[in-house]
Scaffold this active site. Structure first.
Site, PDB file in Angstrom:
ATOM      1  N   GLU A 167      -7.317  -4.434   2.913  1.00 22.32           N
ATOM      2  CA  GLU A 167      -6.238  -3.756   3.637  1.00 22.32           C
ATOM      3  C   GLU A 167      -6.849  -2.806   4.649  1.00 22.32           C
ATOM      4  OE1 GLU A 167      -2.815  -2.874   1.714  1.00 22.32           O
ATOM      5  OE2 GLU A 167      -2.146  -1.317   3.080  1.00 22.32           O
ATOM      6  N   ARG A 168      -6.456  -2.997   5.910  1.00 26.44           N
ATOM      7  CA  ARG A 168      -6.974  -2.166   7.010  1.00 26.44           C
ATOM      8  C   ARG A 168      -8.480  -2.292   7.165  1.00 26.44           C
ATOM      9  NH1 ARG A 168      -2.072  -2.391   8.586  1.00 26.44           N
ATOM     10  NH2 ARG A 168      -0.631  -1.181   7.335  1.00 26.44           N
ATOM     11  N   LYS A 302      -1.937   5.651  -6.565  1.00 27.05           N
ATOM     12  CA  LYS A 302      -0.941   5.841  -5.504  1.00 27.05           C
ATOM     13  C   LYS A 302       0.410   5.612  -6.171  1.00 27.05           C
ATOM     14  CE  LYS A 302       0.678   3.678  -1.187  1.00 27.05           C
ATOM     15  NZ  LYS A 302       0.285   2.886  -0.011  1.00 27.05           N
ATOM     16  N   GLU A 306       5.381   4.021  -0.686  1.00 24.18           N
ATOM     17  CA  GLU A 306       5.349   2.685  -0.071  1.00 24.18           C
ATOM     18  C   GLU A 306       5.511   1.576  -1.098  1.00 24.18           C
ATOM     19  OE1 GLU A 306       1.699   2.779   2.291  1.00 24.18           O
ATOM     20  OE2 GLU A 306       2.812   3.665   3.955  1.00 24.18           O
ATOM     21  N   LYS A 373      -4.673  13.227   2.470  1.00 25.07           N
ATOM     22  CA  LYS A 373      -5.175  12.736   3.766  1.00 25.07           C
ATOM     23  C   LYS A 373      -5.433  13.915   4.705  1.00 25.07           C
ATOM     24  CE  LYS A 373      -3.144   8.149   3.729  1.00 25.07           C
ATOM     25  NZ  LYS A 373      -2.526   7.047   4.472  1.00 25.07           N
ATOM     26  N   ASP A 378      -0.754  10.066   9.146  1.00 27.09           N
ATOM     27  CA  ASP A 378      -1.438   8.897   8.586  1.00 27.09           C
ATOM     28  C   ASP A 378      -2.634   8.491   9.437  1.00 27.09           C
ATOM     29  OD1 ASP A 378      -2.000   6.754   6.996  1.00 27.09           O
ATOM     30  OD2 ASP A 378      -0.457   5.445   7.831  1.00 27.09           O
ATOM     31  N   GLU A 406      -8.308   2.068  11.366  1.00 26.47           N
ATOM     32  CA  GLU A 406      -6.952   1.510  11.360  1.00 26.47           C
ATOM     33  C   GLU A 406      -6.195   1.778  12.652  1.00 26.47           C
ATOM     34  OE1 GLU A 406      -4.556   2.696   8.027  1.00 26.47           O
ATOM     35  OE2 GLU A 406      -2.748   1.800   8.860  1.00 26.47           O
ATOM     36  N   TRP A 550       8.966   3.663  17.464  1.00 33.06           N
ATOM     37  CA  TRP A 550       8.811   4.889  16.673  1.00 33.06           C
ATOM     38  C   TRP A 550       9.407   6.129  17.330  1.00 33.06           C
ATOM     39  CZ3 TRP A 550       7.147   3.356  12.137  1.00 33.06           C
ATOM     40  CH2 TRP A 550       6.297   2.238  12.061  1.00 33.06           C
TER      41      TRP A 550
END
Ligand code: GCU
Length: 688
Positions: A167-168, A302, A306, A373, A378, A406, A550
């Site tokens: 992922e990413r 996590k 999400e 983070k 993000d 990313e 967005w």
């Protein structure tokens, strides 16, 4: 490392000027023989010294009886020569991982000592010494004392087991082949070497997304979230085998787990953290793992984010969830890393993590670390630092950085993250009054720095050879966040591309200027962010511009642009401590590079130098492209100076980066123009 690149561990013949001194001290080496880490040290010397020195050194199992000088690696207990050369109490005082390097005279001979209080420290000390040889530094007067700033320096591998995707991750498919484990591949060891060489001491082998989130069901690449299966008893043999490779390099293994594992892996009908059977299930699972992997580091979770399950499913909170799992690990010395990356009911996502976690300060068990983070959104090209830093003094905290690119051009663009990380580390949180920079936090036991990994099966490991620098730099800043960025970068360039001064200067410059260029073409540079395409095509995701997707993140209207996060808006600025909060609240005092993150301003609002907001956005977008072209040309100037394979690979990616930068510039500037109807003073934007 044949089928793939050696990265910064390519050991090339040292030029004559230094060779004599190196040979004098390293023709023989004595390595204490007691722990797996020491056999890794021995192997590394076997790889490195013949290539560096052009002669095969004699590696002694016992203290050498030679009349020549030698290199001694061990604790003072291992060898009288070490005990007599270095005061034992000085060595004993070193934190886990710390080490000393010293040039000494022994029996009239020039020798070198690498010593530490732990075996892991000997690994790091050896890699440090090899780095000095590899960068042709003098070693005749060595007196180095090193200790890591943070106890935990973890790599979070976002690999999806059994499907080998990442992922990413933009450097190819996963290097970890879970279907074939416990069979080992040489690449595992090489990865462990790369990580240990920069001081990483823990690795989470799988993605934080351990089940398939519903939101992603249309996306084929997301169909593969099955990380929860790693906890199944019959899979633990594979994990045990992988752990044994990393253990030799002092790297503790961890797993991402699914909060609903008691139901998915076990056969319970609930994962309620307050349910006794659930707690017993976690205890038994932890006992089973520690029986196989005694140095197991713990679980990364996590939860409630999400689409991942979490304590909210049972009306519980994050403390209930984290503590229930932590108590199962506690008897074994394990730890839960609990992520603070959560969404909620707030319209402005930035306020969520602080709102959720700050009130829980003091309630987490001692072996829980809340992993945060670097910014509130993000991993954007530039964000303000998270308001949680310094806001939970009674809780162990971890800083999560993203090594993989990313949002900064993925495996294609040359975007170096070290300058960004330096900005983050230097930011004064005022947590304990003025002079409380981010780098001063995370220093208690149980705290640390975490990097989201970047490697894959590509020859380059990271998609583009230049992105290796991000992995290198991550380890180095997690070890010493106050190290000079220039020095770290130069060190990487010298080891990776050799000592030609023109090459070193050029590549160092390219890396250092790359981040600001990316910010300019991808955001306009006034604190805007999150304007990328969120496509179904995995590799296109977060790569192309698409601001219209967005509106909530950039706030463009006909009147103005930016998001009001002050007290008249979402109130995010107020989560900082004064004077930071006051600074961000005020349009006049807010740093220009974050202005539109905190304020919604008219397009024609004048900045300090009289330029309007919209004009600055245009100018920055154009400047970002020009800068990218300049960086590409700088790279082109190296033709013939570095090997063809890496030169061409990066050159091709630079061409794509320029095309992408132009695309970002055109989409963003058109978008700004469409909303503002303000023409560019230089006539570059607007109706044709
Ligand atoms: C980002 C990223 C996701 C990831 C998430 C996380 O949103 O795009 O792929 O799962 O961060 O950090 O959990």
């Amino acid at each position: 490392m044949n089928q793939y690149d050696s990265c910064w561990l390519r050991y090339e013949r040292v030029p004559d000027g230094r060779l004599d001194s190196y040979r004098r001290r390293c023709r023989h080496a004595y390595i204490a023989e007691k722990a797996p880490e020491l056999s890794a040290v021995r192997d590394e010397l076997r790889r490195a010294l013949p290539d560096l020195l052009g002669s095969d050194p004699h590696l002694w199992q016992h203290p050498p009886t030679t009349a020549d000088g030698f290199l001694a690696i061990g604790t003072p207990d291992d060898m009288a020569m070490i005990a007599e050369s270095v005061p034992t109490d000085v060595v004993d005082d070193l934190a886990d991982g710390g080490y000393l390097l010293k040039s000494v005279t022994w029996n009239g001979q020039d020798c070198l000592v690498v010593t530490a209080s732990t075996d892991r420290g000997l690994v790091y000390g050896t890699f440090h010494l090899l780095r000095l040889l590899n960068t042709h530094e003098p070693v005749d007067d060595l007196d180095v004392r090193e200790e890591p700033a943070y106890e935990n320096r973890l790599l979070n591998q976002w690999d999806t087991p059994f499907h080998r995707s990442v992922e990413r991750g933009y450097g190819g498919e996963s290097i970890f082949d879970w279907e074939r484990l416990p069979d080992l591949r040489p690449r595992y060891e090489d990865y462990a070497r790369l990580l240990a060489s920069v001081g990483v001491n823990g690795i989470v082998f799988n993605n934080v997304n351990t089940t398939k989130p519903e939101r992603a069901s249309a996306n084929a690449a997301f169909d593969a979230f099955e990380g929860w299966q790693l906890l199944e008893s019959h899979r633990l043999e594979a994990f045990t085998s992988l752990a044994s490779v990393f253990r030799r390099y002092g790297i503790r293994p961890y797993l991402s787990v699914n909060f609903a594992a008691p139901m998915l892996v076990g056969d319970l009908d609930t994962a309620d953290p307050l349910d006794e059977e659930v707690q017993a299930w976690w205890r038994e699972k932890a006992d089973e793992i520690y029986e196989l992997v005694p140095d197991f580091g713990g679980f990364l979770v996590k939860a409630d984010s999400e689409g991942q399950p979490g304590p909210y499913d049972y009306g519980r909170d994050h403390v209930d969830g984290a503590n229930a799992i932590a108590r199962a690990l506690e008897p074994h010395g394990g730890r839960v890393w609990w992520r603070a990356f959560v969404y909620g009911t707030h319209e402005d996502r930035a306020v969520q993590a602080y709102d959720t976690f700050e009130p829980l300060d003091g309630d987490f068990d001692d072996n829980v670390t809340v992993q945060i983070k670097n910014g509130p959104i993000d991993f954007q090209p530039r964000e303000p630092v998270s308001t949680l830093f310094g806001a939970m003094p009674e809780t162990d905290l971890g800083l999560e950085l993203q090594i993989t690119q990313e949002y900064t051009g993925q495996g294609v663009h040359a975007t170096y993250h070290l300058p960004m990380w330096e900005e983050i580390f230097d930011f004064d949180t005022h947590a304990d009054g003025p002079g409380s920079p981010v780098h001063s936090l995370f220093r208690d036991d149980g705290e640390g720095v975490v990097g989201v990994g970047s490697v894959g099966e590509d020859h380059s490991w990271t998609g583009t050879y230049l992105a290796q620098a991000n992995l290198y730099a991550f380890g180095r800043v997690a070890w010493d966040p106050e190290a000079s960025a220039e020095a770290v970068t130069e060190e990487w360039v010298r080891q990776t591309f050799g000592g030609d001064e023109e090459v070193v200067d050029t590549v160092t410059r390219i890396l250092h200027d790359s981040w600001e260029a990316c910010i300019d073409y991808e955001t306009g540079g006034l604190g805007l962010m999150h304007m990328m395409h969120n496509g179904e095509e995995y590799l296109e995701n977060h790569y192309y511009p698409s601001p219209e997707e967005w509106p909530g993140y950039h706030g463009a209207t006909e009147e103005g642009i930016g998001v009001d996060r002050t007290s008249t808006g979402s109130g995010y600025a107020g989560q900082y401590r004064d004077p930071v909060a006051e600074r961000y609240e005020s349009v006049e005092d807010c740093p220009e590079e974050l202005l539109l993150f905190f304020h919604h301003l008219p397009w024609t609002h004048e900045l300090a130098d009289g330029t309007t907001v919209v004009q600055r956005l245009y100018d920055n977008c154009f400047a970002g492209v020009e800068e990218t072209k300049r960086l590409r040309d700088e790279w082109q100037s190296l033709e013939g100076e570095i090997d063809e394979r890496r030169f061409r690979h990066v050159a091709e990616r630079f061409e794509e980066q320029v095309a992408q930068a132009e695309r970002w510039r055109d989409v963003l500037t058109d978008y700004f123009y469409d909303y503002s109807s303000v023409a560019d003073e230089q006539g570059r934007v607007g109706d044709d």
